[in-house]
Design an enzyme around this catalytic site. Structure first.
Site, mmCIF file in Angstrom:
data_model
loop_
_atom_site.group_PDB
_atom_site.id
_atom_site.type_symbol
_atom_site.label_atom_id
_atom_site.label_comp_id
_atom_site.label_asym_id
_atom_site.label_seq_id
_atom_site.Cartn_x
_atom_site.Cartn_y
_atom_site.Cartn_z
ATOM 1 N N GLN A 1 -37.711 0.841 -13.284
ATOM 2 C CA GLN A 1 -38.954 0.080 -13.192
ATOM 3 C C GLN A 1 -39.541 0.298 -11.801
ATOM 4 O O GLN A 1 -38.963 -0.153 -10.808
ATOM 5 C CB GLN A 1 -38.603 -1.389 -13.420
ATOM 6 C CG GLN A 1 -39.704 -2.374 -13.236
ATOM 7 C CD GLN A 1 -39.142 -3.790 -13.093
ATOM 8 O OE1 GLN A 1 -37.933 -3.993 -13.004
ATOM 9 N NE2 GLN A 1 -39.994 -4.767 -13.069
ATOM 10 N N SER B 1 -42.065 -2.541 -7.319
ATOM 11 C CA SER B 1 -42.052 -3.012 -5.924
ATOM 12 C C SER B 1 -42.333 -1.880 -4.944
ATOM 13 O O SER B 1 -41.927 -0.735 -5.166
ATOM 14 C CB SER B 1 -40.694 -3.622 -5.575
ATOM 15 O OG SER B 1 -40.388 -4.671 -6.443
ATOM 16 N N GLU C 1 -38.233 -9.493 -18.101
ATOM 17 C CA GLU C 1 -37.219 -9.328 -17.061
ATOM 18 C C GLU C 1 -36.531 -10.666 -16.778
ATOM 19 O O GLU C 1 -35.306 -10.744 -16.641
ATOM 20 C CB GLU C 1 -37.876 -8.795 -15.786
ATOM 21 C CG GLU C 1 -36.904 -8.594 -14.646
ATOM 22 C CD GLU C 1 -37.509 -7.822 -13.478
ATOM 23 O OE1 GLU C 1 -38.744 -7.863 -13.309
ATOM 24 O OE2 GLU C 1 -36.747 -7.187 -12.742
ATOM 25 N N GLU D 1 -38.187 -18.762 -5.199
ATOM 26 C CA GLU D 1 -39.390 -19.481 -4.728
ATOM 27 C C GLU D 1 -40.577 -19.126 -5.620
ATOM 28 O O GLU D 1 -41.368 -19.994 -6.019
ATOM 29 C CB GLU D 1 -39.721 -19.093 -3.272
ATOM 30 C CG GLU D 1 -38.733 -19.602 -2.234
ATOM 31 C CD GLU D 1 -37.457 -18.777 -2.189
ATOM 32 O OE1 GLU D 1 -37.439 -17.634 -2.691
ATOM 33 O OE2 GLU D 1 -36.442 -19.294 -1.673
HETATM 34 C C1 LIG Z 1 -30.795 -6.007 -6.519
HETATM 35 C C2 LIG Z 1 -32.272 -5.814 -6.625
HETATM 36 C C3 LIG Z 1 -32.777 -4.964 -7.582
HETATM 37 C C4 LIG Z 1 -34.157 -4.754 -7.689
HETATM 38 N N1 LIG Z 1 -34.611 -3.853 -8.625
HETATM 39 C C5 LIG Z 1 -35.937 -3.592 -8.683
HETATM 40 C C6 LIG Z 1 -36.430 -2.591 -9.578
HETATM 41 O O1 LIG Z 1 -35.670 -1.973 -10.329
HETATM 42 N N2 LIG Z 1 -37.751 -2.325 -9.590
HETATM 43 C C7 LIG Z 1 -38.640 -2.988 -8.792
HETATM 44 O O2 LIG Z 1 -39.832 -2.711 -8.892
HETATM 45 N N3 LIG Z 1 -38.210 -3.936 -7.913
HETATM 46 C C8 LIG Z 1 -36.881 -4.255 -7.840
HETATM 47 N N4 LIG Z 1 -36.422 -5.209 -6.961
HETATM 48 C C9 LIG Z 1 -37.387 -5.828 -6.050
HETATM 49 C C10 LIG Z 1 -37.648 -7.305 -6.293
HETATM 50 O O3 LIG Z 1 -38.472 -7.489 -7.420
HETATM 51 C C11 LIG Z 1 -38.291 -7.841 -5.007
HETATM 52 O O4 LIG Z 1 -37.326 -7.752 -3.989
HETATM 53 C C12 LIG Z 1 -38.736 -9.278 -5.150
HETATM 54 O O5 LIG Z 1 -39.812 -9.397 -6.047
HETATM 55 C C13 LIG Z 1 -39.153 -9.874 -3.782
HETATM 56 O O6 LIG Z 1 -40.034 -9.053 -3.114
HETATM 57 P P1 LIG Z 1 -39.771 -8.631 -1.598
HETATM 58 O O7 LIG Z 1 -38.365 -8.153 -1.468
HETATM 59 O O8 LIG Z 1 -40.865 -7.723 -1.171
HETATM 60 O O9 LIG Z 1 -39.866 -10.000 -0.760
HETATM 61 P P2 LIG Z 1 -41.194 -10.716 -0.283
HETATM 62 O O10 LIG Z 1 -42.180 -10.770 -1.382
HETATM 63 O O11 LIG Z 1 -41.628 -10.100 1.003
HETATM 64 O O12 LIG Z 1 -40.674 -12.194 -0.014
HETATM 65 C C14 LIG Z 1 -40.029 -12.579 1.211
HETATM 66 C C15 LIG Z 1 -39.737 -14.080 1.121
HETATM 67 O O13 LIG Z 1 -40.984 -14.818 1.003
HETATM 68 C C16 LIG Z 1 -40.944 -15.671 -0.125
HETATM 69 N N5 LIG Z 1 -42.273 -15.720 -0.762
HETATM 70 C C17 LIG Z 1 -43.098 -14.676 -1.004
HETATM 71 N N6 LIG Z 1 -44.237 -15.099 -1.607
HETATM 72 C C18 LIG Z 1 -44.103 -16.439 -1.785
HETATM 73 C C19 LIG Z 1 -44.937 -17.453 -2.337
HETATM 74 N N7 LIG Z 1 -46.141 -17.162 -2.870
HETATM 75 N N8 LIG Z 1 -44.484 -18.743 -2.327
HETATM 76 C C20 LIG Z 1 -43.273 -19.045 -1.791
HETATM 77 N N9 LIG Z 1 -42.440 -18.123 -1.232
HETATM 78 C C21 LIG Z 1 -42.844 -16.845 -1.225
HETATM 79 C C22 LIG Z 1 -39.932 -15.019 -1.064
HETATM 80 O O14 LIG Z 1 -39.376 -15.994 -1.942
HETATM 81 C C23 LIG Z 1 -38.900 -14.467 -0.099
HETATM 82 O O15 LIG Z 1 -37.984 -15.473 0.283
HETATM 83 C C24 LIG Z 1 -35.051 -5.441 -6.833
HETATM 84 C C25 LIG Z 1 -34.536 -6.318 -5.868
HETATM 85 C C26 LIG Z 1 -33.171 -6.508 -5.758
HETATM 86 C C27 LIG Z 1 -32.648 -7.464 -4.705
#
Ligand SMILES: Cc1cc2nc3c(=O)[nH]c(=O)nc-3n(C[C@H](O)[C@H](O)[C@H](O)COP(=O)(O)OP(=O)(O)OC[C@H]3O[C@@H](n4cnc5c(N)ncnc54)[C@H](O)[C@@H]3O)c2cc1C
Length: 399
Positions: free
Chosen positions: A115, A118, A233, A368
């Site tokens: 997928q 991100s 998902e 969150e």
């Molecule tokens: C093991 C693993 C597998 C994954 N596999 C995939 C994959 O196959 N394909 C893919 O596309 N992605 C994948 N991901 C990515 C995952 O979807 C993202 O890590 C997740 O959506 C969070 O985005 P970010 O890491 O950019 O954090 P950010 O969006 O930068 O968030 C940072 C912090 O801010 C908080 N935050 C952000 N916005 C808000 C809001 N509006 N209100 C309150 N709090 C908020 C979050 O909760 C978090 O604590 C994977 C992640 C992990 C850990």
């Protein structure tokens, strides 16, 4: 879709016939899964010919139960992203040709899927993504970077979301594609996790040519496609209905019993905590049964976020208690060799499972963000402030 009147007994007897005709112990995994697909028992709600019987989605649990009891393979474990997210998205948005081409090898595990949503600057706010796809005749040309892409290193196909109209507001300028991961210009690089494994990856797209026939949905409908995937998902991560007392909680109870034999005084100190976790696991299981019974359509609703949040916290707490019961042994790690796993989510030891469980409240949307979804879409509370909602994507400030 009109649903044939298959009841649970009939679904079970179809599954029993499958395991009788192809005994799992003597049948190669792919042959078994191919037969399961051809008999419409892969995703029972899918249309005939696409792995289903056009039946009620709730009957799949009964089919899975019979197959599991007989020791049959689990297609989800082999291809979790493909099975749990890409297939349900394909069945809603794909053309007949796309469904015919992709669903069967996806189910049998011949073609693993990933997928590609991100990006370094777009995780929770995935609608802000920057990977571009520009039209060039009968093709599209994609450039950009994706990140955290689970199992990209083993994938034949990826579900890609790219920006096709930077002048539109961010949710509207997106389009979905089925990306051939072997296409020139696709580069996959490992990202090593806390566990020592690189289950996920960075994926770079450099002038990747994608035929228009591999577009999923209409141009500009990418956000709707994303929502179908994300809803599935959440249920796929948090909505599992295992037999009572099985899975991670079974590992904890087994360890507790062992401690009760060897060190009853210490075990007694943990009785309350273990019982509490068992009750939480059972409440989640029952809540998931209820949620699955309420579900009628092909795509789960925002309630899936409830299971996702609860399952994330529970899994972390169960493994935390498990390594605590192990005492000093809980600190030992089998190997820190950097590994590229063949299967996602293969937690051989409690220590590895403990470390991996830390990701449960991030993957598939953070806890969150799940709370925001529940607040807005289930409870009807006022929305998060979204200052960039009506601004063309091109004009949104980015770091
Ligand atoms: C093991 C693993 C597998 C994954 N596999 C995939 C994959 O196959 N394909 C893919 O596309 N992605 C994948 N991901 C990515 C995952 O979807 C993202 O890590 C997740 O959506 C969070 O985005 P970010 O890491 O950019 O954090 P950010 O969006 O930068 O968030 C940072 C912090 O801010 C908080 N935050 C952000 N916005 C808000 C809001 N509006 N209100 C309150 N709090 C908020 C979050 O909760 C978090 O604590 C994977 C992640 C992990 C850990």
């Amino acid at each position: 879709m009109s649903q044939p009147r298959i009841d649970e007994d009939e679904a079970r007897s179809l599954a029993r016939a499958l395991v009788a005709d192809l005994p799992p112990a003597r049948t190669p995994v792919r042959d078994f899964l191919a037969a399961q697909f051809d008999r419409g028992l892969a995703w029972i709600n899918h249309p005939p010919g696409h792995g289903g019987l056009g039946a009620d989605v709730r009957l799949q649990a009964a089919v899975n139960h019979v197959i599991k009891e007989a020791g049959g393979p689990d297609a989800f474990e082999i291809n979790p992203i493909g099975h749990g997210m890409c297939a349900p998205t394909l069945v809603v948005w794909g053309t007949e040709e796309q469904k015919r081409r992709h669903l069967r090898p996806l189910f049998t595990g011949e073609e693993i899927w990933c997928q590609l949503f991100s990006e370094p600057g777009a995780g929770s706010d995935v609608a802000g993504l920057a990977a571009r796809a520009r039209r060039d005749g009968a093709e599209w040309v994609a450039d950009g970077q994706k990140v955290w892409t689970t199992m990209a290193h083993r994938s034949s196909w990826g579900l890609l979301i790219a920006r096709t109209d930077p002048d539109a507001v961010k949710h509207q300028g997106l389009t979905a594609f089925l990306l051939d991961m072997s296409a020139p210009g696709v580069e996959v690089r490992p990202l090593y996790q806390l566990t020592g494994e690189a289950e996920f990856n960075e994926v770079f797209l450099d002038g990747v040519r994608i035929p228009d026939a591999a577009r999923l949905g209409r141009v500009g409908d990418g956000w709707k496609v994303v929502l179908t995937t994300l809803m599935n998902e959440r249920v796929s991560i948090g909505g599992v209905i295992p037999p009572r007392g099985s899975g991670p909680i079974a590992r904890l109870v087994e360890r507790y019993r062992e401690l009760a034999r060897t060190d009853p005084a210490t075990a007694r100190l943990h009785t309350g905590a273990v019982a509490d976790l068992w009750v939480r696991a059972e409440v989640l299981r029952l809540a998931n049964i209820r949620l699955s019974q309420l579900r009628t359509g092909d795509t789960p609703g925002p309630e899936g976020s409830i299971s996702k949040i609860i399952a994330a916290d529970l899994n972390k707490d169960v493994y935390s208690e498990l390594v605590t019961l192990m005492g000093a042994e809980g600190l030992l790690y089998e190997s820190y060799d950097k590994v590229r796993p063949v299967l996602a989510m293969e937690y051989s030891t409690p220590q590895k499972a403990f470390l991996r469980s830390r990701a449960n409240s991030i993957e598939g949307g953070t806890s969150e963000v799940m709370k925001n979804v529940l607040a807005e879409r289930v409870l009807g509370l006022p929305g998060d402030p979204r200052a960039d909602k009506d601004v063309p994507w091109r004009d949104i400030p980015r770091s």
